[in-house]
Design an enzyme around this catalytic site. Structure first.
Site, PDB file in Angstrom:
ATOM      1  N   CYS A   1       0.741  -1.389  -0.306  1.00 14.86           N
ATOM      2  CA  CYS A   1      -0.281   0.077   0.479  1.00 14.86           C
ATOM      3  C   CYS A   1       0.678   1.011   0.144  1.00 14.86           C
ATOM      4  O   CYS A   1       1.677   1.488  -0.444  1.00 14.86           O
ATOM      5  CB  CYS A   1      -0.784  -0.330   1.119  1.00 14.86           C
TER       6      CYS A   1
ATOM      7  N   HIS B   1      -3.619  -5.600   1.163  1.00 12.42           N
ATOM      8  CA  HIS B   1      -3.236  -5.572   2.822  1.00 12.42           C
ATOM      9  C   HIS B   1      -2.524  -7.069   2.976  1.00 12.42           C
ATOM     10  O   HIS B   1      -3.720  -7.702   3.891  1.00 12.42           O
ATOM     11  CB  HIS B   1      -3.611  -4.764   4.114  1.00 12.42           C
TER      12      HIS B   1
ATOM     13  N   GLU C   1      -1.678  -8.415   5.113  1.00 10.16           N
ATOM     14  CA  GLU C   1      -1.183  -9.000   6.960  1.00 10.16           C
ATOM     15  C   GLU C   1      -2.137  -8.399   7.632  1.00 10.16           C
ATOM     16  O   GLU C   1      -3.232  -9.416   9.148  1.00 10.16           O
ATOM     17  CB  GLU C   1       0.023  -7.708   7.629  1.00 10.16           C
TER      18      GLU C   1
END
Length: 257
Positions: free
Chosen positions: A96, A219, A221
């Site tokens: 990002c 994302h 994570e």
């Protein structure tokens, strides 16, 4: 054998470093926070790590434009070291805002040919979508190639990949630099909101020509566990984030272990 050491590059405004840290640790890596001031002061060195990750957030408040200040600081304090790191073949991943940073640094392509710019919708897009792997990148191939669509969250205002011309796009494909594309549950699509920003050819992730510098807007994570997913994906054995970070650590253990 020691676990691969992964440096997580930080400055004021990054805000996804904790999720990245624990994703790396849960997948068997040895994560370490590396603030840009630590590099400048000589307390930590880029060369100490097997991989680097630039996490998401709003580095320096995204003033001027997203990622440009963080990129300038990294180039000022460790430009040569980062180039040497990349030339060694070790992975550098920007997620990002981190993708925006490495694009500003010119680590994926020439800035006058390839850029990340404002979403077509003109607003911040925050939702779940899907990605499909479209390259033969060895880091992620075993987990993602030919295995359908994978759910991921996105959250950005300047995530639209734009190219200066058809020849640039053609070269990205010729060099196998298009890592992931936005998808729905059936496969790649250019339709909004699955392509949340209007990126050319639904591209969600790019690499450099050698495949070791990786930028992605989604994302992983934030979806390490299946319970963080939505709909049928919440019942899958492994979520996208776990597959992503497991793949990275497995690759590092095999190649740089």
């Amino acid at each position: 054998m020691k676990p691969p050491k992964v440096g997580i590059l930080l400055m004021e405004g990054t805000n996804n470093e904790t999720e990245v840290f624990f994703s790396v640790r849960r997948s068997g890596g040895d994560p370490d926070y590396v603030h840009v001031s630590d590099i400048a002061a000589g307390r930590k060195a880029i060369s100490d790590y097997d991989a680097l990750i630039v996490p998401g957030g709003f580095s320096a408040g995204d003033y001027i434009r997203a990622g440009v200040i963080f990129a300038a600081r990294l180039l000022a304090v460790a430009g040569k070291e980062i180039r040497d790191f990349v030339d060694s073949g070790r992975p550098l991943i920007g997620i990002c805002n981190g993708f925006q940073v490495i694009m500003e640094m010119g680590l994926i392509g020439k800035r006058d040919e390839l850029t990340l710019t404002n979403n077509e919708s003109g607003r911040f897009e925050c939702r779940y979508t899907y990605i499909t792997m479209t390259s033969d990148n060895p880091i992620f191939r075993d987990a993602f190639k030919g295995k359908g669509s994978f759910q991921v969250p996105v959250a950005h205002a300047e995530g639209r990949i734009a190219v200066s011309g058809v020849s640039v796009l053609k070269r990205l494909y010729e060099n196998d630099q298009v890592l992931f594309k936005y998808s729905d549950t059936h496969g790649v699509t250019d339709e909004y909101p699955w392509n949340p920003n209007g990126s050319v050819d639904s591209i969600a992730s790019l690499t450099n020509e050698h495949g070791n510098v990786i930028g992605l807007m989604p994302h992983p994570e934030r979806i390490y566990y299946s319970y963080q997913a939505m709909y049928d994906d919440a019942r899958k054995d492994q979520a996208t984030g776990k597959l992503f970070y497991d793949s990275l650590i497995s690759y590092l253990s095999g190649v740089h272990g």
